[in-house]
Write a protein that holds these residues in place. Sequence first.
Motif, short mmCIF file in Angstrom:
data_model
loop_
_atom_site.label_atom_id
_atom_site.label_comp_id
_atom_site.label_asym_id
_atom_site.label_seq_id
_atom_site.Cartn_x
_atom_site.Cartn_y
_atom_site.Cartn_z
N UNK A 88 0.88 -1.17 0.00
CA UNK A 88 0.00 0.00 0.00
C UNK A 88 0.92 1.21 0.00
N UNK A 89 0.86 1.98 -1.07
CA UNK A 89 1.75 3.13 -1.26
C UNK A 89 3.22 2.73 -1.07
N UNK A 90 3.57 1.54 -1.53
CA UNK A 90 4.96 1.07 -1.49
C UNK A 90 5.37 0.44 -0.17
N UNK A 91 4.48 0.40 0.81
CA UNK A 91 4.80 -0.21 2.10
C UNK A 91 4.07 -1.54 2.22
N UNK A 92 4.76 -2.53 2.75
CA UNK A 92 4.22 -3.89 2.82
C UNK A 92 3.07 -4.00 3.82
N UNK A 93 1.99 -4.63 3.36
CA UNK A 93 0.87 -5.00 4.22
C UNK A 93 1.09 -6.46 4.58
N UNK A 94 1.20 -6.75 5.86
CA UNK A 94 1.43 -8.13 6.28
C UNK A 94 0.15 -8.94 6.08
#
Length: 139
Positions: A88-94
């Motif tokens: 999400x926006x380049x950040x990992x969603x676990x």
Amino acid sequence: MFTTSRRQAMGVLAGAAAGLTLAGVATTAATADTPPTRKKAGGHQHPAAPAHAPFDEVFEGRRIQGIPVKGSRAAHAHHGNGNFRVLIDGRALHLMYRADNTWTSAINHYQTFRTPLDAARTAVTTLQGADMVPLPTAV
């Protein structure tokens, strides 16, 4: 002296036959819904996650991407990510793949979703514009 009538005997037999039939139907239904498993070291069985198509879209102003993981990262699929990575926006969603063929995320941990895309969209809605904070990783 106890005597059993023909009607009572037929009732017992019919009840037993119905019970065995229902048990067979329940067993067949349970095995039909069981996902395939893969054998891990140490004899543990883990469900094999179904393949999902990659996605890249903007949802509620946030860019969500889903990428199937292959190679060395796929070796860590037993940690629950199901060989799929969501950003999400380049950040990992676990994301975690569950044994009942559903997914859950760190944002909506008590909800299950049919696909990683559903989990990502719900996480975006839940975040309400807040930034994703990375989870600490165990070494």
